[in-house]
Design a protein around this motif. Structure first.
Motif, PDB file in Angstrom:
ATOM      1  N   GLU A   1       0.811  -1.218   0.000  1.00 34.76           N
ATOM      2  CA  GLU A   1       0.000   0.000   0.000  1.00 34.76           C
ATOM      3  C   GLU A   1       0.845   1.269   0.000  1.00 34.76           C
ATOM      4  N   HIS A   2       2.170   1.120   0.060  1.00 34.98           N
ATOM      5  CA  HIS A   2       3.038   2.300   0.146  1.00 34.98           C
ATOM      6  C   HIS A   2       2.740   3.286  -0.991  1.00 34.98           C
ATOM      7  N   VAL A   3       2.676   2.753  -2.199  1.00 35.65           N
ATOM      8  CA  VAL A   3       2.465   3.614  -3.366  1.00 35.65           C
ATOM      9  C   VAL A   3       1.080   4.266  -3.311  1.00 35.65           C
ATOM     10  N   ASN A   4       0.081   3.510  -2.838  1.00 38.73           N
ATOM     11  CA  ASN A   4      -1.276   4.078  -2.755  1.00 38.73           C
ATOM     12  C   ASN A   4      -1.358   5.155  -1.675  1.00 38.73           C
ATOM     13  N   LEU A   5      -0.645   4.941  -0.571  1.00 44.45           N
ATOM     14  CA  LEU A   5      -0.646   5.944   0.496  1.00 44.45           C
ATOM     15  C   LEU A   5       0.043   7.219   0.029  1.00 44.45           C
ATOM     16  N   GLN A   6       1.109   7.063  -0.761  1.00 43.01           N
ATOM     17  CA  GLN A   6       1.787   8.255  -1.273  1.00 43.01           C
ATOM     18  C   GLN A   6       0.827   9.071  -2.143  1.00 43.01           C
TER      19      GLN A   6
ATOM     20  N   VAL B   1       8.946  17.682   5.909  1.00 41.01           N
ATOM     21  CA  VAL B   1      10.356  17.633   6.307  1.00 41.01           C
ATOM     22  C   VAL B   1      10.824  16.173   6.163  1.00 41.01           C
ATOM     23  N   GLY B   2      11.809  15.973   5.309  1.00 39.47           N
ATOM     24  CA  GLY B   2      12.360  14.623   5.169  1.00 39.47           C
ATOM     25  C   GLY B   2      13.324  14.340   6.311  1.00 39.47           C
ATOM     26  N   LEU B   3      13.282  13.114   6.835  1.00 42.80           N
ATOM     27  CA  LEU B   3      14.188  12.747   7.929  1.00 42.80           C
ATOM     28  C   LEU B   3      14.954  11.515   7.495  1.00 42.80           C
ATOM     29  N   SER B   4      16.272  11.618   7.469  1.00 42.99           N
ATOM     30  CA  SER B   4      17.003  10.387   7.154  1.00 42.99           C
ATOM     31  C   SER B   4      18.074  10.165   8.199  1.00 42.99           C
ATOM     32  N   SER B   5      18.340   8.883   8.440  1.00 39.14           N
ATOM     33  CA  SER B   5      19.364   8.525   9.422  1.00 39.14           C
ATOM     34  C   SER B   5      20.299   7.524   8.760  1.00 39.14           C
TER      35      SER B   5
ATOM     36  N   GLY C   1      15.788  17.578   5.434  1.00 39.38           N
ATOM     37  CA  GLY C   1      15.849  18.160   4.088  1.00 39.38           C
ATOM     38  C   GLY C   1      14.671  17.622   3.296  1.00 39.38           C
ATOM     39  N   SER C   2      14.846  17.504   1.974  1.00 37.46           N
ATOM     40  CA  SER C   2      13.773  16.888   1.188  1.00 37.46           C
ATOM     41  C   SER C   2      13.743  15.411   1.532  1.00 37.46           C
ATOM     42  N   PRO C   3      12.562  14.802   1.553  1.00 38.05           N
ATOM     43  CA  PRO C   3      12.512  13.387   1.930  1.00 38.05           C
ATOM     44  C   PRO C   3      13.240  12.490   0.931  1.00 38.05           C
ATOM     45  N   ASP C   4      13.918  11.444   1.450  1.00 37.82           N
ATOM     46  CA  ASP C   4      14.447  10.405   0.558  1.00 37.82           C
ATOM     47  C   ASP C   4      13.250   9.647   0.006  1.00 37.82           C
ATOM     48  N   VAL C   5      13.381   9.176  -1.225  1.00 30.89           N
ATOM     49  CA  VAL C   5      12.229   8.486  -1.828  1.00 30.89           C
ATOM     50  C   VAL C   5      12.641   7.147  -2.399  1.00 30.89           C
ATOM     51  N   ILE C   6      11.648   6.283  -2.515  1.00 29.95           N
ATOM     52  CA  ILE C   6      11.851   5.029  -3.231  1.00 29.95           C
ATOM     53  C   ILE C   6      10.887   5.064  -4.408  1.00 29.95           C
TER      54      ILE C   6
ATOM     55  N   CYS D   1       8.068   7.630  -3.723  1.00 31.10           N
ATOM     56  CA  CYS D   1       7.344   7.493  -2.446  1.00 31.10           C
ATOM     57  C   CYS D   1       8.295   7.784  -1.288  1.00 31.10           C
ATOM     58  N   TRP D   2       7.829   8.588  -0.340  1.00 31.48           N
ATOM     59  CA  TRP D   2       8.658   8.979   0.793  1.00 31.48           C
ATOM     60  C   TRP D   2       9.092   7.771   1.602  1.00 31.48           C
ATOM     61  N   LYS D   3      10.374   7.767   1.962  1.00 29.22           N
ATOM     62  CA  LYS D   3      10.825   6.721   2.886  1.00 29.22           C
ATOM     63  C   LYS D   3      10.447   7.119   4.312  1.00 29.22           C
ATOM     64  N   ARG D   4      10.705   8.399   4.631  1.00 31.26           N
ATOM     65  CA  ARG D   4      10.276   8.887   5.953  1.00 31.26           C
ATOM     66  C   ARG D   4      10.084  10.391   5.861  1.00 31.26           C
ATOM     67  N   ALA D   5       8.902  10.847   6.260  1.00 33.51           N
ATOM     68  CA  ALA D   5       8.648  12.289   6.179  1.00 33.51           C
ATOM     69  C   ALA D   5       7.793  12.734   7.351  1.00 33.51           C
ATOM     70  N   LEU D   6       8.153  13.922   7.855  1.00 32.81           N
ATOM     71  CA  LEU D   6       7.371  14.544   8.921  1.00 32.81           C
ATOM     72  C   LEU D   6       6.537  15.640   8.272  1.00 32.81           C
ATOM     73  N   LEU D   7       5.230  15.612   8.527  1.00 32.07           N
ATOM     74  CA  LEU D   7       4.349  16.621   7.952  1.00 32.07           C
ATOM     75  C   LEU D   7       3.841  17.521   9.081  1.00 32.07           C
ATOM     76  N   LEU D   8       4.156  18.807   8.983  1.00 33.09           N
ATOM     77  CA  LEU D   8       3.666  19.761   9.979  1.00 33.09           C
ATOM     78  C   LEU D   8       2.428  20.419   9.365  1.00 33.09           C
ATOM     79  N   VAL D   9       1.280  20.163   9.986  1.00 31.92           N
ATOM     80  CA  VAL D   9       0.007  20.493   9.335  1.00 31.92           C
ATOM     81  C   VAL D   9      -0.764  21.558  10.116  1.00 31.92           C
ATOM     82  N   ARG D  10      -1.422  22.439   9.354  1.00 33.31           N
ATOM     83  CA  ARG D  10      -2.396  23.380   9.923  1.00 33.31           C
ATOM     84  C   ARG D  10      -3.634  23.305   9.056  1.00 33.31           C
ATOM     85  N   ASP D  11      -4.758  22.985   9.657  1.00 31.18           N
ATOM     86  CA  ASP D  11      -6.021  22.974   8.908  1.00 31.18           C
ATOM     87  C   ASP D  11      -7.160  23.184   9.904  1.00 31.18           C
TER      88      ASP D  11
END
Ligand SMILES: Nc1ncnc2c1ncn2[C@@H]1O[C@H](COP(=O)(O)OP(=O)(O)OP(=O)(O)O)[C@@H](O)[C@H]1O
Ligand SMILES: [Mg+2]
Length: 500
Positions: A58-63, A80-84, A108-113, A125-135
């Motif tokens: 489902e990774h691709v569908n979630l993206q 915000v992309g987070l990589s370690s 930085g920008s998220p790493d993607v697959i 598709c994001w490997k790991r991303a933090l989304l800071l949301v306002r709605d």
């Protein structure tokens, strides 16, 4: 305390203080600015985290879902992309909030697959991303974690900053978009088991097979058509009458007679449906696949060569795989248009299970070896151009001599005859001599392995049990004569035995 001991105690206190300062410094140094950014965004650190997981397919569908969701009106999202570094253990939103147990992080920008999102198409598709949301729901954060090899096989989305109810609602929103935008809907998909024991799905484009290119007796192909396609054509009428649309079709017969060929014809006739194709190890995952088929209905699920795994057991399960398969078919929603097509060349292996779980496979159709007229049509289909110059008498002789062979044997016969002609510099004109020599060669007892690969068995082709070459009436191996089997009632040919 002596002077010495006092000195030692003071030294220990100094060392301990230095150690504490060092740990503080290290932890401060390791806390990247993103943590302050997160705290500032959420207005504090004391938030509970609500998460949901999805299977890696489902990774691709979630993206896709997230790409649409984050751009919806009234929503402002900073990604915000987070990589370690590799080999550091994975972490969640809880660790980001507390700052504990985090690996060194780079933002930085998220790493993607790059994942397949359609035939010949991919989506980053994001490997790991933090989304800071306002709605209008509030100010909150989402952490999207793609599958981590060897650690977290699933895709996980975590939410913090809103109450549990609101977090559940927004995860459901994303899930609804995931389902609506599913890239697998309406496609032909090969399902395979990957090394991690999970599923992998790949898009295939199969050239459609025309009905006239499936050489089977009209009554056989007609029954396949009615069961597989007719129900779809009358779906609404059946639904209105309270009838279920889910159905199972078993195609059985010797190797090389056209079971897979018929399946290809069928799936070509259902371009509207999601077509999930499974064989071998992937059959062990039939329950998960049945779930996908339900979600992506109308669906056709093809389970090839089911006898090969029928008696295996799933990990941690007592039931053989075939039972799991039948249960999965039964668990499917009654009103969704689901067609399960099973193929086998050993119907008797399946029979016990099918008798014990009636109603799953409701039609069984024998795909037998071609009779005389069918062999003549096959020669026409596969040799139309190259056999054009072959005298009628020789054609008839070839048809006679090939009694008992399969369609794939005839294809191979033509190929060999063309090769013989090509060696003499006339590939477009096969002579009677070429084709009879190729046939002699193929029928040669010493080629028994080739013969059985082509589905001929070990008997002489023209050593038929009766004159017109029709299959011999008799019990199917493993079937007690006279016994009554529910699903066999629909398969008048099932009691004929294969000729080898
Ligand atoms: N009835 C048929 N009409 C036309 N072509 C056929 C027919 N049967 C087989 N062929 C040809 O032979 C090839 C091999 O047949 P196919 O793979 O469908 O056999 P199968 O019954 O599925 O065998 P197996 O049990 O080994 O899987 C097909 O791709 C097709 O080209
Ligand atoms: Mg096959």
């Amino acid at each position: 305390m002596t002077g010495d001991q006092q000195q030692q105690a003071q030294q220990f206190a100094r060392d301990f203080q230095a150690f504490m300062e060092w740990t503080q410094e290290v932890s401060e140094r390791r806390n990247p600015p993103v943590i302050d950014q997160l705290h500032e965004h959420l207005g504090g650190t004391d938030h509970s985290v609500i998460s949901r997981e999805w299977s890696p397919v489902e990774h691709v569908n979630l993206q896709r879902a997230l790409d649409v969701w984050r751009r919806q009106d009234g929503r402002e999202v900073t990604v915000v992309g987070l990589s370690s570094p590799r080999h550091f253990s994975s972490f969640g939103l809880g660790e980001l909030l507390s700052g504990d147990g985090l690996p060194p992080l780079r933002t930085g920008s998220p790493d993607v697959i790059d994942l397949a999102s359609g035939p010949g198409q991919t989506l980053a598709c994001w490997k790991r991303a933090l989304l800071l949301v306002r709605d209008p729901c509030g100010t909150y954060a989402l952490l999207v974690n793609g599958p981590q090899p060897h650690e977290e096989p699933d895709v996980r989305i975590e939410v913090a900053g809103v109450d549990t109810g609101a977090a559940q609602a927004l995860l459901s929103d994303i899930d609804r978009l995931r389902s609506e935008l599913n890239v697998f809907r309406g496609q032909s998909i090969v399902v395979e088991s990957n090394r991690m024991g999970g599923l992998s799905l790949s898009f295939v484009q199969l050239p459609p097979v025309a009905r006239e290119d499936v050489i089977l007796p009209e009554e056989v192909l007609g029954r396949v058509d009615r069961h597989a396609l007719g129900i779809t054509a009358h779906a609404q009428t059946l639904r209105d009458a309270g009838q279920h649309l889910k159905r199972g079709l078993l195609l059985f017969g010797p190797p090389g007679t056209g079971k897979t060929h018929t399946v290809r014809y069928l799936i070509g006739r259902r371009p509207d449906a999601t077509r999930l194709l499974l064989q071998g190890e992937a059959l062990h995952s039939v329950s998960a696949v049945a779930g996908l088929a339900r979600e992506l209905a109308p669906s056709v699920v093809v389970l090839e060569d089911v006898d090969l795994v029928a008696e295996d057991r799933e990990y941690g399960q007592h039931n053989p795989v075939l039972f799991a398969l039948l249960e999965a078919m039964d668990g499917s929603a009654a009103d969704s248009d689901l067609l399960f097509v099973l193929t086998t060349n050993r119907a008797e292996v399946l029979e016990r299970a099918l008798v014990q779980r009636p109603g799953r496979v409701d039609v069984a159709v024998e795909i037998a070896r071609p009779d005389g007229p069918a062999r003549a049509r096959l020669l026409e289909l596969y040799g139309a151009d190259v056999l054009a110059g072959l005298p009628e008498d020789d054609r008839a002789r070839v048809v006679d001599r090939t009694d008992g062979v399969t369609a794939s044997f005839l294809k191979e016969l033509i190929r060999r005859a063309v090769l013989a002609a090509a060696e003499e510099g006339r590939a477009d004109r096969v002579s009677a001599h070429d084709i009879h020599t190729a046939l002699d060669d193929l029928l040669d007892q010493s080629q028994s392995v080739t013969r059985s690969l082509l589905g001929l068995g070990d008997h002489e082709a023209d050593d038929t049990d009766d004159e017109d070459g029709a299959p011999v009436e008799g019990p199917t191996p493993g079937v007690a004569p006279g016994a009554s089997y529910g699903w066999f009632a629909y398969a008048p040919h099932a009691r004929r035995r294969y000729r080898d």
